[in-house]
Design an enzyme around this catalytic site. Sequence first.
Site, PDB file in Angstrom:
ATOM      1  N   GLY A 111      35.550 -27.478  90.099  1.00 32.20           N
ATOM      2  CA  GLY A 111      34.572 -26.495  89.653  1.00 32.20           C
ATOM      3  C   GLY A 111      33.414 -26.298  90.611  1.00 32.20           C
ATOM      4  O   GLY A 111      32.711 -25.296  90.539  1.00 32.20           O
ATOM      5  N   GLU A 112      33.200 -27.256  91.523  1.00 35.61           N
ATOM      6  CA  GLU A 112      32.058 -27.170  92.431  1.00 35.61           C
ATOM      7  C   GLU A 112      32.347 -26.209  93.574  1.00 35.61           C
ATOM      8  O   GLU A 112      33.403 -26.284  94.216  1.00 35.61           O
ATOM      9  CB  GLU A 112      31.730 -28.551  92.998  1.00 35.61           C
ATOM     10  N   ALA A 113      31.398 -25.314  93.830  1.00 38.87           N
ATOM     11  CA  ALA A 113      31.600 -24.278  94.857  1.00 38.87           C
ATOM     12  C   ALA A 113      31.808 -24.881  96.233  1.00 38.87           C
ATOM     13  O   ALA A 113      32.637 -24.403  97.018  1.00 38.87           O
ATOM     14  CB  ALA A 113      30.402 -23.332  94.869  1.00 38.87           C
TER      15      ALA A 113
END
Length: 847
Positions: free
Chosen positions: A41-43
């Site tokens: 989920g982390e960009a």
Amino acid sequence: DKGGKGFFLRVLYHYVDMMEFTDLMFDDAIRLFLSGFRLPGEAQKIDRIMEKFAERFTRQNDTLFPSPDTAFILAFSVIMLNTDLHNPSIKPERRMTKESFIRNNKGIADGGDLPEDFLIGIFNGIKEKPFSLKEDDEHREKVNKDNTFDSLFVFDTPAIFGSSAEANKREKFRKEREEMMAASEQLFKKRPVDKNYSRKPSVESTNQQSYDSVSPADVVKPMFDVTWGPLIGTLSQVLESSSNETSIALCLSGFVYAIRISSHSGMSLARNTFVNSLAKFTTLGSIKEMKSKNIECIRTLLSIAIIDGEYLGESWSPILQCISQLGRLHLFASGLDSEDEFLETGSSQLTKISEAAREMEENNGKAVLAAVNEVLIDKVFSSSVTLSARGVVSFIEQLIVVSDAEILGDTKKGISGVSSSSVTTTGNQRKGAGSAHGLEGPRIFSMQRLVEVADYNMNIRPRLTWSQIWEDMGNHFAKVGCNENAMVSMFAIDALRQLSFKFLEKPELTDFNFQRLFLKPFLFIMKNPGSREDIRELVLRCVDNIIRTLAHNLRSGWKIFFSILMLSSSDPSVKINTLGLAILQRLLDEHLDDLCPLSGIGEGPVTDNGEDQPEATLSSSERSQRNANAEDFVGLCRASLSFVQTEESENPLPIGLSMRALCHTACYADLIADKKVLPPVSGCQHSDSLAPGFTYEGLSVEESLEMAIWRPLLDGLASGMCSSASSTSGGVGCLVQRGSAMALRAILLRHGGVFSVSQWSAILNYVILPAVQIGAESDSSPVTKISSESPSVSSLDFVGEPLRLPPPCDDEGLHKFASMTQSDESSPSRPLGTAELLVEASFADLR
């Protein structure tokens, strides 16, 4: 943790390097890549994963895209397309179309467009078959097989396999109950809150269901469109005239809700009108005594910025102008007249505020400082990390606009009802109590905040999003870096330096260009004809500082730095010339291994016995890395050769700089001959002298690749021999021409054995013979001495006698000279190569 530092990154690299994407369609390659794991989920993690995918895909399909940057951008676009087309929460009418997908990918191929048929094929492929995990596909196949199996047999399978029918029933009941609870929960979420809601007949229930399916925004927007005009008139009238706290609080609540409705409904005109009106009620755009309701307007405006910032768009401008004025008032409250005195240009046109106005500003500043916590102002900028990509771009665009206005001395234009030049002081005299419109001193409050926002967002945004953000910010810093005010321009360049240090802490993969894009503002400042000498010197100091500290992380950024150093060679200031060559000398002495490492990822390209590793055994990453190293080395050679003056100029380079640059060429030749710098493994050409892989015609592929790193050196020395500059020093003329010939002779004598017969033929035909001919034909220097007194002896007889050969490499005199040279503290600690030592000794004799 047990794997050590960078373990997970190494796992990623090995995983991607095992993938085979050759000849796959781009969407099929992404589908294969994403079939084995779920994207995090982390960009930043997604950014790094897709960056490595783009690098691998481009290497295995090197004719499809001009660079991995294109594959990286398109990969993100395809992932967003997959989400847009197959997310059930997105209405069909709001889904991305082919036309919008094509429009979104305009100009991503290094400024050009990808073929439309190619993009349409990707769109159709994603629409027909969404991305999914392999484990999900296997689960679906298993469920389908189980269902098929159950339908083929009429006997009771649980009884045969000995399971309990009662347990099976309980399991089915549990699943049905969970599904019913989930469905009920969804219905309650969709159902509007209504205290008077009661059970209705079935017909009304049907109407209620159709009502629930209508988006509230679709109902509210037309109603608000009709009422917002009279509403703002009423709220403004009451807020202007009333002093009742309850009425003021109600009016401010009305402003908040009106701005929220218009923002979420996409009604930009209504939103801008309400925000501008509220900003003017703060009285920050004029000099008058602040009342409690004005301060409440400020607090309300800051609250709107923090809560509804995602939807403000261009309405950020008046809010940021108010924050700019708040910063100024805080300085007044501290007894300072903003930054005017610190940044004053000395112009007599700048208006000074009167004592009465100063006292009023100080009182207002103290009142605001007591009522508005500075943490609230800071939160407006720190909250930018929560904005979407589109939201943060809008925020930064407007912050840049306000920063421009501050530097131009026009900070109150959007939040004052009248031009600031018409502000009067007490007693009907027009003394410009406030800073006159367009005549204030420059301020850097918003530029400081811009640096903070960049710092907050740099490491949490995907590089694709950050590149879009930096394009505007970099242009702003480059523009301000050339400002006529020395303090303003120096602050902009120092801000660039700080941000560059943080950005370059993250290594860049081969063939990407994010560093080059990030560092471009330095090049723009250096190129600008209006930039001052002290600013150009500061840019070079920043370049030197970055190279000293982060040379090991530089990749595409080298190209920018070499361009800057080449510009320094043509600068009219000798100080800039000298500093540019000093940076090159230090790079050569201390950081050459960072620029041209001997090994890439995995196995090194040189075998144990010092021979080149066969091209066939190189991985794709090693091939790409080797080509990149060769290209960077050629850029370094050209940067040094730019200091060899080849044409007459109004601002000639000092002879010493040209001679030192010629010594660099001998060092580069030693590095090539000793295989410390290796030739590229592909991409040779002989049509464009500025493009990578430029080499000589008529050679085999292997010979051409070898000459791709020799040719820039040899051509540069030939240009020096043909120089038209009258380089005279100490009564000796043509020093550049002499030095170039001596350097070329030393290189060929020391390393001529590395060239084949074909390569020697190319050197003679393309370098030596043309250089000698052009040099002789263009030589207009006068005869300064008759070499023979006898009329029977020609003064040209010496041409028939070859020059003496230089001493061999192991000559005692050369070793003694090398020891003397290295005993000097300013000399490099590295040993001199054979050609470099001969050139240094020859130039010492010439001196």
